[in-house]
Design a protein around this motif. Structure first.
Motif, PDB file in Angstrom:
ATOM      1  N   LEU A   3      81.480  57.483  24.336  1.00  0.00           N
ATOM      2  CA  LEU A   3      82.893  57.108  24.356  1.00  0.00           C
ATOM      3  C   LEU A   3      83.213  56.207  23.168  1.00  0.00           C
ATOM      4  CD1 LEU A   3      85.731  56.834  25.555  1.00  0.00           C
ATOM      5  CD2 LEU A   3      84.826  55.067  27.073  1.00  0.00           C
ATOM      6  N   GLY A   4      82.378  55.224  22.936  1.00  0.00           N
ATOM      7  CA  GLY A   4      82.602  54.318  21.809  1.00  0.00           C
ATOM      8  C   GLY A   4      82.627  55.037  20.474  1.00  0.00           C
ATOM      9  N   GLU A   5      81.706  55.972  20.297  1.00  0.00           N
ATOM     10  CA  GLU A   5      81.669  56.741  19.045  1.00  0.00           C
ATOM     11  C   GLU A   5      82.923  57.589  18.887  1.00  0.00           C
ATOM     12  OE1 GLU A   5      76.869  57.371  18.467  1.00  0.00           O
ATOM     13  OE2 GLU A   5      77.934  58.609  19.940  1.00  0.00           O
ATOM     14  N   ARG A   6      83.401  58.162  19.985  1.00  0.00           N
ATOM     15  CA  ARG A   6      84.624  58.968  19.923  1.00  0.00           C
ATOM     16  C   ARG A   6      85.841  58.093  19.618  1.00  0.00           C
ATOM     17  NH1 ARG A   6      84.466  64.308  21.915  1.00  0.00           N
ATOM     18  NH2 ARG A   6      82.378  64.878  22.576  1.00  0.00           N
ATOM     19  N   LEU A   7      85.874  56.894  20.200  1.00  0.00           N
ATOM     20  CA  LEU A   7      86.976  55.973  19.909  1.00  0.00           C
ATOM     21  C   LEU A   7      86.984  55.599  18.423  1.00  0.00           C
ATOM     22  CD1 LEU A   7      86.794  53.603  23.001  1.00  0.00           C
ATOM     23  CD2 LEU A   7      88.590  55.273  22.499  1.00  0.00           C
ATOM     24  N   TYR A   9      85.585  57.280  15.930  1.00  0.00           N
ATOM     25  CA  TYR A   9      85.869  58.478  15.146  1.00  0.00           C
ATOM     26  C   TYR A   9      87.371  58.754  15.125  1.00  0.00           C
ATOM     27  CZ  TYR A   9      85.933  63.361  13.695  1.00  0.00           C
ATOM     28  OH  TYR A   9      86.210  64.532  13.036  1.00  0.00           O
ATOM     29  N   ALA A  10      88.008  58.698  16.293  1.00  0.00           N
ATOM     30  CA  ALA A  10      89.449  58.969  16.373  1.00  0.00           C
ATOM     31  C   ALA A  10      90.227  57.935  15.557  1.00  0.00           C
ATOM     32  CB  ALA A  10      89.913  58.971  17.824  1.00  0.00           C
ATOM     33  N   ARG A  11      89.801  56.679  15.619  1.00  0.00           N
ATOM     34  CA  ARG A  11      90.495  55.631  14.861  1.00  0.00           C
ATOM     35  C   ARG A  11      90.346  55.838  13.363  1.00  0.00           C
ATOM     36  NH1 ARG A  11      88.696  51.355  12.450  1.00  0.00           N
ATOM     37  NH2 ARG A  11      86.733  51.228  13.607  1.00  0.00           N
ATOM     38  N   THR A  12      89.136  56.142  12.918  1.00  0.00           N
ATOM     39  CA  THR A  12      88.937  56.313  11.480  1.00  0.00           C
ATOM     40  C   THR A  12      89.631  57.569  10.962  1.00  0.00           C
ATOM     41  OG1 THR A  12      86.787  57.396  11.813  1.00  0.00           O
ATOM     42  CG2 THR A  12      86.782  55.009  11.447  1.00  0.00           C
ATOM     43  N   LYS A  13      89.706  58.601  11.791  1.00  0.00           N
ATOM     44  CA  LYS A  13      90.403  59.828  11.377  1.00  0.00           C
ATOM     45  C   LYS A  13      91.904  59.601  11.230  1.00  0.00           C
ATOM     46  CE  LYS A  13      87.346  62.866  10.607  1.00  0.00           C
ATOM     47  NZ  LYS A  13      87.207  63.384   9.252  1.00  0.00           N
ATOM     48  N   THR A  14      92.433  58.580  11.893  1.00  0.00           N
ATOM     49  CA  THR A  14      93.856  58.264  11.755  1.00  0.00           C
ATOM     50  C   THR A  14      94.073  57.151  10.735  1.00  0.00           C
ATOM     51  OG1 THR A  14      93.788  56.735  13.642  1.00  0.00           O
ATOM     52  CG2 THR A  14      94.439  59.023  14.092  1.00  0.00           C
ATOM     53  N   ASP A  15      93.009  56.797  10.009  1.00  0.00           N
ATOM     54  CA  ASP A  15      93.069  55.777   8.948  1.00  0.00           C
ATOM     55  C   ASP A  15      93.682  54.463   9.421  1.00  0.00           C
ATOM     56  OD1 ASP A  15      91.901  57.382   6.924  1.00  0.00           O
ATOM     57  OD2 ASP A  15      93.800  58.415   6.644  1.00  0.00           O
ATOM     58  N   GLN A  16      93.202  53.990  10.566  1.00  0.00           N
ATOM     59  CA  GLN A  16      93.699  52.728  11.108  1.00  0.00           C
ATOM     60  C   GLN A  16      92.534  51.750  11.262  1.00  0.00           C
ATOM     61  OE1 GLN A  16      96.922  53.172  14.218  1.00  0.00           O
ATOM     62  NE2 GLN A  16      95.848  55.123  14.451  1.00  0.00           N
ATOM     63  N   THR A  17      92.835  50.468  11.095  1.00  0.00           N
ATOM     64  CA  THR A  17      91.832  49.436  11.325  1.00  0.00           C
ATOM     65  C   THR A  17      91.820  49.063  12.799  1.00  0.00           C
ATOM     66  OG1 THR A  17      93.338  47.575  10.989  1.00  0.00           O
ATOM     67  CG2 THR A  17      92.263  48.488   9.012  1.00  0.00           C
ATOM     68  N   GLN A  18      90.767  48.380  13.202  1.00  0.00           N
ATOM     69  CA  GLN A  18      90.709  47.899  14.578  1.00  0.00           C
ATOM     70  C   GLN A  18      91.877  46.964  14.876  1.00  0.00           C
ATOM     71  OE1 GLN A  18      86.790  46.175  15.012  1.00  0.00           O
ATOM     72  NE2 GLN A  18      85.963  48.081  15.830  1.00  0.00           N
ATOM     73  N   ARG A  19      92.217  46.127  13.932  1.00  0.00           N
ATOM     74  CA  ARG A  19      93.327  45.186  14.136  1.00  0.00           C
ATOM     75  C   ARG A  19      94.662  45.919  14.307  1.00  0.00           C
ATOM     76  NH1 ARG A  19      92.007  39.677  13.186  1.00  0.00           N
ATOM     77  NH2 ARG A  19      89.973  39.461  12.215  1.00  0.00           N
ATOM     78  N   ASN A  34      84.367  45.943  21.103  1.00  0.00           N
ATOM     79  CA  ASN A  34      83.405  46.083  22.204  1.00  0.00           C
ATOM     80  C   ASN A  34      83.413  47.500  22.769  1.00  0.00           C
ATOM     81  OD1 ASN A  34      82.436  43.473  22.067  1.00  0.00           O
ATOM     82  ND2 ASN A  34      83.819  42.692  23.633  1.00  0.00           N
ATOM     83  N   TRP A  35      84.586  48.092  22.864  1.00  0.00           N
ATOM     84  CA  TRP A  35      84.670  49.469  23.357  1.00  0.00           C
ATOM     85  C   TRP A  35      83.985  50.427  22.388  1.00  0.00           C
ATOM     86  CZ3 TRP A  35      90.608  49.318  24.603  1.00  0.00           C
ATOM     87  CH2 TRP A  35      90.819  48.525  25.730  1.00  0.00           C
ATOM     88  N   ASN A  55      96.559  60.368  19.024  1.00  0.00           N
ATOM     89  CA  ASN A  55      97.052  61.736  19.179  1.00  0.00           C
ATOM     90  C   ASN A  55      95.932  62.701  19.572  1.00  0.00           C
ATOM     91  OD1 ASN A  55      99.111  63.656  19.303  1.00  0.00           O
ATOM     92  ND2 ASN A  55      98.733  64.324  17.220  1.00  0.00           N
ATOM     93  N   VAL A  56      95.143  62.256  20.550  1.00  0.00           N
ATOM     94  CA  VAL A  56      94.087  63.094  21.121  1.00  0.00           C
ATOM     95  C   VAL A  56      94.224  63.061  22.642  1.00  0.00           C
ATOM     96  CG1 VAL A  56      92.487  62.696  19.211  1.00  0.00           C
ATOM     97  CG2 VAL A  56      92.385  61.218  21.223  1.00  0.00           C
ATOM     98  N   SER A  57      93.497  63.905  23.310  1.00  0.00           N
ATOM     99  CA  SER A  57      93.526  63.900  24.770  1.00  0.00           C
ATOM    100  C   SER A  57      92.511  62.891  25.314  1.00  0.00           C
ATOM    101  CB  SER A  57      93.216  65.291  25.317  1.00  0.00           C
ATOM    102  OG  SER A  57      91.869  65.611  25.080  1.00  0.00           O
ATOM    103  N   THR A  58      92.745  62.428  26.507  1.00  0.00           N
ATOM    104  CA  THR A  58      91.760  61.567  27.156  1.00  0.00           C
ATOM    105  C   THR A  58      90.486  62.362  27.429  1.00  0.00           C
ATOM    106  OG1 THR A  58      92.779  62.011  29.305  1.00  0.00           O
ATOM    107  CG2 THR A  58      93.423  59.965  28.189  1.00  0.00           C
ATOM    108  N   ASP A  59      90.615  63.646  27.671  1.00  0.00           N
ATOM    109  CA  ASP A  59      89.433  64.487  27.868  1.00  0.00           C
ATOM    110  C   ASP A  59      88.544  64.480  26.627  1.00  0.00           C
ATOM    111  OD1 ASP A  59      89.854  65.174  30.488  1.00  0.00           O
ATOM    112  OD2 ASP A  59      90.793  67.099  30.032  1.00  0.00           O
ATOM    113  N   TYR A  60      89.146  64.490  25.445  1.00  0.00           N
ATOM    114  CA  TYR A  60      88.347  64.399  24.220  1.00  0.00           C
ATOM    115  C   TYR A  60      87.613  63.064  24.176  1.00  0.00           C
ATOM    116  CZ  TYR A  60      86.845  63.388  19.582  1.00  0.00           C
ATOM    117  OH  TYR A  60      86.051  63.005  18.532  1.00  0.00           O
ATOM    118  N   LEU A  61      88.333  61.981  24.415  1.00  0.00           N
ATOM    119  CA  LEU A  61      87.715  60.659  24.350  1.00  0.00           C
ATOM    120  C   LEU A  61      86.580  60.518  25.352  1.00  0.00           C
ATOM    121  CD1 LEU A  61      90.842  58.368  23.853  1.00  0.00           C
ATOM    122  CD2 LEU A  61      89.191  59.109  22.123  1.00  0.00           C
ATOM    123  N   LEU A  62      86.723  61.155  26.497  1.00  0.00           N
ATOM    124  CA  LEU A  62      85.701  61.072  27.535  1.00  0.00           C
ATOM    125  C   LEU A  62      84.571  62.087  27.347  1.00  0.00           C
ATOM    126  CD1 LEU A  62      88.021  60.517  30.601  1.00  0.00           C
ATOM    127  CD2 LEU A  62      86.481  58.835  29.548  1.00  0.00           C
ATOM    128  N   GLY A  63      84.679  62.935  26.327  1.00  0.00           N
ATOM    129  CA  GLY A  63      83.621  63.899  26.048  1.00  0.00           C
ATOM    130  C   GLY A  63      83.722  65.190  26.826  1.00  0.00           C
TER     131      GLY A  63
END
Length: 78
Positions: A3-7, A9-19, A34-35, A55-63
């Motif tokens: 889950l953490g890796e997917r989170l 990955y999704a964040r970096t693909k949208t070119d956003q920082t954690q902040r 932490n997530w 802009n992804v599904s929760t199913d994607y985030l959950l694997g």
């Protein structure tokens, strides 16, 4: 992929920082870190917010889906 890796990955693909994501989600950036590092897991409501931001599904985030592509209808988030 966890889950953490997917989170992350999704964040970096949208070119956003954690902040940036943390501000949009109304959480502390350390919580998001932490997530992403599998220290803790988001609550279901937080997972929905992140899915919307990325802009992804929760199913994607959950694997449950292998593809991160998700284009919900506009009324999905109203």
């Amino acid at each position: 992929m966890s889950l953490g890796e997917r989170l992350r990955y999704a964040r970096t693909k949208t070119d956003q920082t954690q902040r940036e994501v943390a501000k949009k989600a109304g959480i502390n950036y350390k919580t998001l870190s932490n997530w992403e590092n599998n220290v803790s897991n988001p609550a279901p409501d937080d997972l929905l917010v992140l899915a919307k931001i990325y802009n992804v599904s929760t199913d994607y985030l959950l694997g449950r889906e292998s593809s991160p592509t998700f284009n919900p209808p506009a009324e999905f988030f109203n």
